[in-house]
Scaffold this active site. Sequence first.
Site, short mmCIF file in Angstrom:
data_model
loop_
_atom_site.label_atom_id
_atom_site.label_comp_id
_atom_site.label_asym_id
_atom_site.label_seq_id
_atom_site.Cartn_x
_atom_site.Cartn_y
_atom_site.Cartn_z
CG HIS A 31 -0.12 0.17 2.64
ND1 HIS A 31 0.33 -1.10 3.20
CD2 HIS A 31 0.04 1.37 3.32
CE1 HIS A 31 0.90 -0.74 4.04
NE2 HIS A 31 0.85 0.79 4.45
CG ASP A 33 1.89 5.81 4.60
OD1 ASP A 33 1.38 4.56 4.53
OD2 ASP A 33 2.77 6.24 4.53
CG HIS A 181 4.94 1.35 2.83
ND1 HIS A 181 4.45 2.35 2.11
CD2 HIS A 181 4.19 1.02 3.96
CE1 HIS A 181 3.65 3.00 3.20
NE2 HIS A 181 3.69 2.23 4.30
NE ARG A 197 2.40 6.93 9.49
CZ ARG A 197 1.42 6.13 9.36
NH1 ARG A 197 1.78 5.06 8.95
NH2 ARG A 197 0.15 6.59 9.96
#
Length: 224
Positions: A31, A33, A181, A197
């Site tokens: 996917h 983000d 990723h 993150r």
Amino acid sequence: DPNYPTIYPIFRDRFKARVASTSGYDRPGWHADVTAAVNPPAASILRAEVLPPYGGDTQWSNTVAAYEGLSAPVKALADGLRAVHRFSPGAGTTPTEDYLRRVEKRPLLTEHPVVRVHPETGEKALYVNPGFTSHIVGVSPHESRRLLELFYDELARPEYTVRFRWAPGSIAFWDNRSSVHLAPRDLTTDDDRRLYRITLVGDVPVGPDGRESVALEGEPFEAI
């Protein structure tokens, strides 16, 4: 930490409490983000703090290389296609009632070009992913499934991918507009893995025909 609202902790126990009962971390499968938003994140920065003794690697795939790997007729077809991206619980999860209420309150549904032109480099990149893409617009469900399978197979070719082995203090910084990723799949519910993150606000994707993405439901992301 309420003093740093832009920092998002990625912990196994936090995900389970806030989202769903699951054996993994975050969204499974390849996917980019939150492509369900009309202006998906431009990039993400991820820092590792606590890691299991083994496992937990993250993989990335170059979606520009994946587009270039298609034959000329398939590129021409992909250039004119659009696809719907939807935010929903990951496959194999059992969402909490609170999570479902939050998704219903703030739905994210967007029509994106299947091929995105990178706003800085001008390169073309495949802009579909198994984590968020629902279907291709204007074709039958059978054709949509087969086309997406073709594109997903191309995204996952080993020659386009890199595998990153984390260490405490490691930082990964990736371009969400030209990569997908894969979260680690070799962890158990007993493995403690803690990362943090920061996500950078992105722009609205544009296809080879100059058409922008269109929000079907939900509002654009805004910087905190």
